[in-house]
Design a protein around this motif. Structure first.
Motif, mmCIF file in Angstrom:
data_model
loop_
_atom_site.group_PDB
_atom_site.id
_atom_site.type_symbol
_atom_site.label_atom_id
_atom_site.label_comp_id
_atom_site.label_asym_id
_atom_site.label_seq_id
_atom_site.Cartn_x
_atom_site.Cartn_y
_atom_site.Cartn_z
ATOM 1 N N ALA A 1 0.834 -1.206 0.000
ATOM 2 C CA ALA A 1 0.000 0.000 0.000
ATOM 3 C C ALA A 1 0.866 1.252 0.000
ATOM 4 C CB ALA A 1 -0.936 -0.006 1.201
ATOM 5 N N TYR A 2 1.944 1.239 0.775
ATOM 6 C CA TYR A 2 2.860 2.383 0.824
ATOM 7 C C TYR A 2 3.475 2.618 -0.560
ATOM 8 C CZ TYR A 2 6.610 5.441 2.444
ATOM 9 O OH TYR A 2 7.456 6.509 2.622
ATOM 10 N N SER A 3 3.883 1.530 -1.227
ATOM 11 C CA SER A 3 4.454 1.646 -2.577
ATOM 12 C C SER A 3 3.430 2.189 -3.564
ATOM 13 C CB SER A 3 4.956 0.283 -3.065
ATOM 14 O OG SER A 3 6.003 -0.165 -2.256
ATOM 15 N N ALA A 4 2.172 1.753 -3.442
ATOM 16 C CA ALA A 4 1.119 2.242 -4.331
ATOM 17 C C ALA A 4 0.867 3.734 -4.105
ATOM 18 C CB ALA A 4 -0.159 1.445 -4.115
ATOM 19 N N LEU A 5 0.904 4.169 -2.852
ATOM 20 C CA LEU A 5 0.747 5.593 -2.561
ATOM 21 C C LEU A 5 1.907 6.395 -3.143
ATOM 22 C CD1 LEU A 5 -0.499 5.404 1.140
ATOM 23 C CD2 LEU A 5 -1.829 6.163 -0.835
ATOM 24 N N GLU A 6 3.104 5.821 -3.079
ATOM 25 C CA GLU A 6 4.288 6.476 -3.636
ATOM 26 C C GLU A 6 4.170 6.601 -5.161
ATOM 27 O OE1 GLU A 6 8.840 6.059 -2.006
ATOM 28 O OE2 GLU A 6 7.772 4.262 -2.610
ATOM 29 N N ARG B 1 -4.704 1.846 18.911
ATOM 30 C CA ARG B 1 -3.643 1.258 19.733
ATOM 31 C C ARG B 1 -3.882 -0.232 19.941
ATOM 32 N NH1 ARG B 1 -0.057 4.121 22.875
ATOM 33 N NH2 ARG B 1 -0.075 6.348 22.560
ATOM 34 N N ASN B 2 -5.137 -0.603 20.158
ATOM 35 C CA ASN B 2 -5.455 -2.024 20.340
ATOM 36 C C ASN B 2 -5.132 -2.825 19.079
ATOM 37 O OD1 ASN B 2 -6.308 -1.574 22.946
ATOM 38 N ND2 ASN B 2 -8.468 -1.441 22.394
ATOM 39 N N ARG B 3 -5.390 -2.251 17.934
ATOM 40 C CA ARG B 3 -5.069 -2.956 16.686
ATOM 41 C C ARG B 3 -3.566 -3.085 16.497
ATOM 42 N NH1 ARG B 3 -9.922 -0.339 13.327
ATOM 43 N NH2 ARG B 3 -11.415 -2.020 13.649
ATOM 44 N N LEU B 4 -2.827 -2.052 16.860
ATOM 45 C CA LEU B 4 -1.367 -2.141 16.792
ATOM 46 C C LEU B 4 -0.847 -3.218 17.741
ATOM 47 C CD1 LEU B 4 -0.362 1.627 16.605
ATOM 48 C CD2 LEU B 4 -0.073 -0.088 14.810
ATOM 49 N N ASN B 5 -1.430 -3.292 18.936
ATOM 50 C CA ASN B 5 -1.027 -4.317 19.898
ATOM 51 C C ASN B 5 -1.366 -5.719 19.416
ATOM 52 O OD1 ASN B 5 -0.050 -2.355 21.629
ATOM 53 N ND2 ASN B 5 -1.916 -2.264 22.847
ATOM 54 N N ALA B 6 -2.369 -5.839 18.554
ATOM 55 C CA ALA B 6 -2.758 -7.128 17.999
ATOM 56 C C ALA B 6 -1.898 -7.525 16.793
ATOM 57 C CB ALA B 6 -4.227 -7.111 17.604
ATOM 58 N N GLY B 7 -0.913 -6.699 16.444
ATOM 59 C CA GLY B 7 -0.015 -7.035 15.335
ATOM 60 C C GLY B 7 -0.433 -6.480 13.987
ATOM 61 N N LYS B 8 -1.436 -5.642 13.958
ATOM 62 C CA LYS B 8 -1.879 -5.031 12.694
ATOM 63 C C LYS B 8 -1.012 -3.810 12.399
ATOM 64 C CE LYS B 8 -5.738 -7.482 13.075
ATOM 65 N NZ LYS B 8 -6.731 -8.075 12.428
ATOM 66 N N TYR B 9 -1.192 -3.244 11.222
ATOM 67 C CA TYR B 9 -0.433 -2.070 10.800
ATOM 68 C C TYR B 9 -1.391 -0.963 10.398
ATOM 69 C CZ TYR B 9 3.684 -5.005 10.728
ATOM 70 O OH TYR B 9 4.714 -5.824 11.102
ATOM 71 N N LEU B 10 -0.950 0.274 10.614
ATOM 72 C CA LEU B 10 -1.729 1.439 10.218
ATOM 73 C C LEU B 10 -0.940 2.241 9.204
ATOM 74 C CD1 LEU B 10 -2.848 2.871 13.695
ATOM 75 C CD2 LEU B 10 -4.070 1.259 12.272
ATOM 76 N N ILE B 11 -1.654 2.767 8.210
ATOM 77 C CA ILE B 11 -1.077 3.777 7.326
ATOM 78 C C ILE B 11 -1.832 5.060 7.618
ATOM 79 C CG2 ILE B 11 -0.976 4.617 4.968
ATOM 80 C CD1 ILE B 11 -0.094 2.085 4.001
ATOM 81 N N VAL B 12 -1.095 6.103 7.955
ATOM 82 C CA VAL B 12 -1.692 7.394 8.256
ATOM 83 C C VAL B 12 -1.205 8.395 7.226
ATOM 84 C CG1 VAL B 12 -1.980 9.201 9.982
ATOM 85 C CG2 VAL B 12 -1.700 6.836 10.720
#
Length: 177
Positions: A17-22, A128-139
């Protein structure tokens, strides 16, 4: 300032997703990845729910303790209840004020912490709970056109959640000032 937050399940998808945004021409300085191996929620500046709860509790403490003292004192003054018969009238009133202040402190702690954790942090706690569960966020931060373009690009990765925020004030609920 606008924010777009997308939740992706694993590192492979977030990097794609980061590459696609780039490739879509979005400036990389306005795209952040949060998760294992990338920025943490604290490094990004996301509100800490515990800190918000402590702040709310402290604010209530300074109001409820004096109010509790005055209320306890006034109640005992009006009802003339003898808490300890060996104390003088003023001693019983003062003790009732102290007990009222203690009740105010307990109320500030319980209500302030509970409200601060559940309400005071806005959407930061679920992220924060999703990050603790091992997920990733793109902001993605930027103007409305930039976040609209980022939304179009990120939808093709079928994120678990994608949410946009507009900050009209200096009092943000997602990111601290």
């Amino acid at each position: 300032m606008n924010y777009l937050v997308a939740v992706l399940p694993d590192r492979i998808q977030v990097e794609a997703a980061y590459s696609a945004l780039e490739k879509a021409g979005l400036p990389t300085s306005q795209v952040n990845i949060l998760g294992d191996g990338y920025l943490s929620a604290d490094e990004f500046g996301m509100i800490d729910p515990d800190k918000q709860a402590r702040k709310q509790s402290t604010r209530l403490f300074w109001w409820l303790v004096p109010f509790g003292f005055v209320a306890g004192y006034a109640f005992n003054y009006l009802t003339q209840i003898e808490i300890f018969p060996q104390f003088a009238r003023f001693g019983n009133e003062f003790l009732a004020g102290i007990l009222g202040a203690i009740a105010g402190a307990l109320g500030a702690g319980l209500v302030g912490r509970g409200t601060g954790i559940t309400v005071g942090s806005g959407d930061a706690l679920p992220y924060r709970n999703r990050l603790n569960a091992g997920k990733y966020l793109i902001v993605v931060t930027g103007n409305e056109d930039l976040t609209r373009e980022a939304t179009r690009v990120l939808r093709q990765f079928e994120p678990e959640n994608i949410q946009g925020y507009t900050d009209y004030s200096q009092n943000r609920k997602l990111v601290k000032n």
